[in-house]
Design a protein around this motif. Structure first.
Motif, PDB file in Angstrom:
ATOM      1  N   LEU A 125       0.830  -1.201   0.000  1.00  0.00           N
ATOM      2  CA  LEU A 125       0.000   0.000   0.000  1.00  0.00           C
ATOM      3  C   LEU A 125       0.870   1.259   0.000  1.00  0.00           C
ATOM      4  O   LEU A 125       0.603   2.204  -0.758  1.00  0.00           O
ATOM      5  N   ARG A 126       1.914   1.266   0.808  1.00  0.00           N
ATOM      6  CA  ARG A 126       2.780   2.448   0.877  1.00  0.00           C
ATOM      7  C   ARG A 126       3.491   2.673  -0.446  1.00  0.00           C
ATOM      8  O   ARG A 126       3.666   3.811  -0.885  1.00  0.00           O
ATOM      9  N   ARG A 127       3.913   1.605  -1.075  1.00  0.00           N
ATOM     10  CA  ARG A 127       4.581   1.742  -2.370  1.00  0.00           C
ATOM     11  C   ARG A 127       3.610   2.296  -3.414  1.00  0.00           C
ATOM     12  O   ARG A 127       3.982   3.134  -4.242  1.00  0.00           O
ATOM     13  N   ALA A 128       2.356   1.838  -3.384  1.00  0.00           N
ATOM     14  CA  ALA A 128       1.353   2.327  -4.320  1.00  0.00           C
ATOM     15  C   ALA A 128       1.083   3.811  -4.093  1.00  0.00           C
ATOM     16  O   ALA A 128       0.912   4.584  -5.054  1.00  0.00           O
ATOM     17  N   ILE A 129       1.051   4.240  -2.834  1.00  0.00           N
ATOM     18  CA  ILE A 129       0.851   5.659  -2.521  1.00  0.00           C
ATOM     19  C   ILE A 129       2.001   6.485  -3.081  1.00  0.00           C
ATOM     20  O   ILE A 129       1.794   7.558  -3.676  1.00  0.00           O
ATOM     21  N   GLU A 153       3.750  10.526  -7.320  1.00  0.00           N
ATOM     22  CA  GLU A 153       4.637  11.012  -8.366  1.00  0.00           C
ATOM     23  C   GLU A 153       3.886  11.389  -9.639  1.00  0.00           C
ATOM     24  O   GLU A 153       4.395  12.162 -10.460  1.00  0.00           O
ATOM     25  N   HIS A 154       2.679  10.878  -9.817  1.00  0.00           N
ATOM     26  CA  HIS A 154       1.900  11.160 -11.034  1.00  0.00           C
ATOM     27  C   HIS A 154       0.866  12.273 -10.832  1.00  0.00           C
ATOM     28  O   HIS A 154       0.099  12.565 -11.749  1.00  0.00           O
ATOM     29  N   LEU A 155       0.836  12.876  -9.663  1.00  0.00           N
ATOM     30  CA  LEU A 155      -0.130  13.934  -9.406  1.00  0.00           C
ATOM     31  C   LEU A 155       0.377  15.280  -9.923  1.00  0.00           C
ATOM     32  O   LEU A 155       1.593  15.532  -9.962  1.00  0.00           O
ATOM     33  N   PRO A 156      -0.535  16.186 -10.336  1.00  0.00           N
ATOM     34  CA  PRO A 156      -0.132  17.547 -10.728  1.00  0.00           C
ATOM     35  C   PRO A 156       0.515  18.272  -9.554  1.00  0.00           C
ATOM     36  O   PRO A 156       0.220  17.982  -8.392  1.00  0.00           O
ATOM     37  N   ILE A 157       1.374  19.235  -9.841  1.00  0.00           N
ATOM     38  CA  ILE A 157       2.121  19.930  -8.801  1.00  0.00           C
ATOM     39  C   ILE A 157       1.199  20.627  -7.808  1.00  0.00           C
ATOM     40  O   ILE A 157       1.431  20.602  -6.592  1.00  0.00           O
ATOM     41  N   ASP A 158       0.130  21.267  -8.294  1.00  0.00           N
ATOM     42  CA  ASP A 158      -0.761  21.986  -7.387  1.00  0.00           C
ATOM     43  C   ASP A 158      -1.475  21.035  -6.435  1.00  0.00           C
ATOM     44  O   ASP A 158      -1.745  21.370  -5.276  1.00  0.00           O
ATOM     45  N   VAL A 159      -1.778  19.818  -6.904  1.00  0.00           N
ATOM     46  CA  VAL A 159      -2.431  18.834  -6.041  1.00  0.00           C
ATOM     47  C   VAL A 159      -1.438  18.328  -4.982  1.00  0.00           C
ATOM     48  O   VAL A 159      -1.794  18.118  -3.816  1.00  0.00           O
ATOM     49  N   LYS A 160      -0.189  18.160  -5.351  1.00  0.00           N
ATOM     50  CA  LYS A 160       0.828  17.689  -4.404  1.00  0.00           C
ATOM     51  C   LYS A 160       0.985  18.619  -3.213  1.00  0.00           C
ATOM     52  O   LYS A 160       1.381  18.179  -2.120  1.00  0.00           O
ATOM     53  N   GLN A 161       0.691  19.915  -3.399  1.00  0.00           N
ATOM     54  CA  GLN A 161       0.908  20.892  -2.335  1.00  0.00           C
ATOM     55  C   GLN A 161      -0.196  20.887  -1.278  1.00  0.00           C
ATOM     56  O   GLN A 161      -0.053  21.500  -0.224  1.00  0.00           O
ATOM     57  N   ARG A 162      -1.279  20.202  -1.530  1.00  0.00           N
ATOM     58  CA  ARG A 162      -2.382  20.181  -0.563  1.00  0.00           C
ATOM     59  C   ARG A 162      -1.928  19.471   0.724  1.00  0.00           C
ATOM     60  O   ARG A 162      -1.225  18.457   0.671  1.00  0.00           O
ATOM     61  N   GLN A 166       0.096  15.879   1.240  1.00  0.00           N
ATOM     62  CA  GLN A 166       1.408  15.808   1.882  1.00  0.00           C
ATOM     63  C   GLN A 166       1.416  14.790   3.014  1.00  0.00           C
ATOM     64  O   GLN A 166       2.390  14.043   3.195  1.00  0.00           O
ATOM     65  N   ALA A 167       0.299  14.756   3.767  1.00  0.00           N
ATOM     66  CA  ALA A 167       0.194  13.773   4.849  1.00  0.00           C
ATOM     67  C   ALA A 167       0.170  12.356   4.293  1.00  0.00           C
ATOM     68  O   ALA A 167       0.778  11.438   4.844  1.00  0.00           O
ATOM     69  N   LEU A 168      -0.545  12.172   3.186  1.00  0.00           N
ATOM     70  CA  LEU A 168      -0.616  10.859   2.560  1.00  0.00           C
ATOM     71  C   LEU A 168       0.744  10.455   2.009  1.00  0.00           C
ATOM     72  O   LEU A 168       1.137   9.280   2.093  1.00  0.00           O
ATOM     73  N   ARG A 169       1.474  11.424   1.504  1.00  0.00           N
ATOM     74  CA  ARG A 169       2.809  11.128   0.984  1.00  0.00           C
ATOM     75  C   ARG A 169       3.728  10.600   2.087  1.00  0.00           C
ATOM     76  O   ARG A 169       4.520   9.689   1.876  1.00  0.00           O
ATOM     77  N   ALA A 170       3.620  11.190   3.291  1.00  0.00           N
ATOM     78  CA  ALA A 170       4.453  10.728   4.404  1.00  0.00           C
ATOM     79  C   ALA A 170       4.166   9.265   4.736  1.00  0.00           C
ATOM     80  O   ALA A 170       5.072   8.495   5.048  1.00  0.00           O
ATOM     81  N   TYR A 171       2.902   8.881   4.639  1.00  0.00           N
ATOM     82  CA  TYR A 171       2.544   7.480   4.890  1.00  0.00           C
ATOM     83  C   TYR A 171       3.111   6.589   3.793  1.00  0.00           C
ATOM     84  O   TYR A 171       3.391   5.413   4.021  1.00  0.00           O
TER      85      TYR A 171
END
Length: 375
Positions: free
Chosen positions: A279-283, A288-297, A301-306
């Motif tokens: 699951l963590r690898r899939a996250i 990495e495939h999300l638009p830059i503006d979406v990554k900044q939410r 960011q919390a999901l990325r840490a997981y």
């Protein structure tokens, strides 16, 4: 050639963890494992233990590297009376009778530096009195721990991480006392080893605790559940095996019950961790495939840490009991048996370190190795 040179360390792991299960007198096996790991340069920077594993862990963390093995040896010599060993020609029957007598002696008279029988006994003490809650008094253990362990060192920034498992009696919550989160004292070590009804509960900050082994006898799930932040090599040392034969009498029933109750369920823990890793690898891949503006939410960011992930290899060492050891094997504190258990840990670890596959960091996920095969 020395054992240290023979087992020269070659791996790319960022962290080494040592996981020590509970098991009373069998804990000398863990000390033998540590002896060889230390010789080979595998000094752990995180040790998690429960019960006797917690005591061994605290002695290791609470001493300078050059004093760890000498103090482990002193502890195990101190708590194992030098009874006369059975002559080899007596065979298994002689060993069996010797072990029964030794275990009975511990039950009747206690173990020096560890516990003594209560007088008057618990059933003669008033309800609610401290002495009514256990068969034995463990104040000798406190004196032993404070003599052999430097608690200021345990709580210093230079010490390896130490995690001790216990259970809160009131809430039944499984907790770990961790020197990265609180100051560790002899109370925390004793709480991890307070197995009822033999040993009394230990009070810490108004709450009372028992041995963590009554909930789970291995800290592996805690180490994996923390979500390793770097590639981690875990040496898991168990004192009860999962496999066994159909019992033939009541003593064998009790022996098999104990093995089943206290074995580590390694496969369950590692399967659960492997699913979390997927699951963590899939996250991480999705991020990495999300638009830059979406990554900044913030929520992204919390999901990325997981989604952070690292590889884990678990080297599983399991004590295999002798045919003459009965259900009292964890209460049999003779010097002869201690030496047998210690040497078994030495021998098993030396064989394991000669097997090189586990020393390579896995490409992903978790891998488990035992003495005989790759799991």
């Amino acid at each position: 050639m020395s054992e240290r040179r023979k087992f020269e360390r070659r791996d790319g792991f960022g962290r080494t963890a040592l996981v020590l299960q509970g098991g009373g007198a069998l804990g000398a096996y863990q000390a033998g494992v540590y002896e060889v790991l230390s010789e080979a340069g595998y000094e752990p920077n995180w040790i998690a233990g429960i019960s006797i594993g917690g005591i061994n862990a605290a002695i290791i963390v609470g001493n300078k590297p050059e004093d760890r093995l000498p103090h482990l040896k002193e502890f195990w010599r101190w708590i194992t009376p030098p009874f006369m060993a059975p002559p080899p020609e007596m065979g298994e029957a002689g060993h069996q009778n010797f072990n029964r007598i030794s275990a009975l002696a511990a039950a009747l008279f206690g173990v020096p530096g560890f516990f003594t029988p209560r007088f008057p006994p618990a059933f003669m003490q008033p309800q609610g009195a401290p002495g009514a809650l256990s068969f034995y008094d463990t104040s000798p253990l406190r004196a032993t721990l404070e003599r052999l362990i430097d608690f200021d060192l345990i709580n210093s920034d230079s010490a390896p991480r130490l995690s001790l498992g216990a259970v809160n009696i009131r809430s039944a919550n499984f907790v770990f006392f961790d020197n990265t989160e609180r100051r560790i004292t002899s109370n925390h070590v004793m709480a991890s080893a307070a197995l009822p009804p033999a040993f009394p509960p230990i009070e810490i900050e108004g709450e009372h605790f028992w041995d963590g082994g009554i909930v789970s006898n291995t800290p592996l799930s805690y180490v994996l559940g923390e979500g390793p932040k770097e590639d981690t090599l875990v040496f898991q040392v168990d004192l009860f095996g999962t496999r066994g034969e159909m019992p033939r009498d009541l003593p064998e029933v009790e022996q098999r019950r104990k093995d089943i109750s206290y074995s580590s369920r390694t496969r369950l823990n590692t399967d659960n961790y492997h699913q979390k890793h997927i699951l963590r690898r899939a996250i991480s891949t999705l991020y990495e495939h999300l638009p830059i503006d979406v990554k900044q939410r913030p929520e992204i960011q919390a999901l990325r840490a997981y989604g952070e992930h690292h590889a884990v290899s678990i080297v599983h060492l399991i004590y295999r009991r002798k045919n003459y050891e009965y259900h009292s094997k964890d209460w049999e504190f003779s010097r002869a048996s201690m030496r047998e258990h210690w040497q078994a840990g030495v021998n098993d670890t030396r064989r394991t370190l000669r097997y090189q596959s586990w020393s390579k960091v896995p490409a992903e996920g978790v891998q488990v190795f035992d003495l005989m095969h790759v799991a």
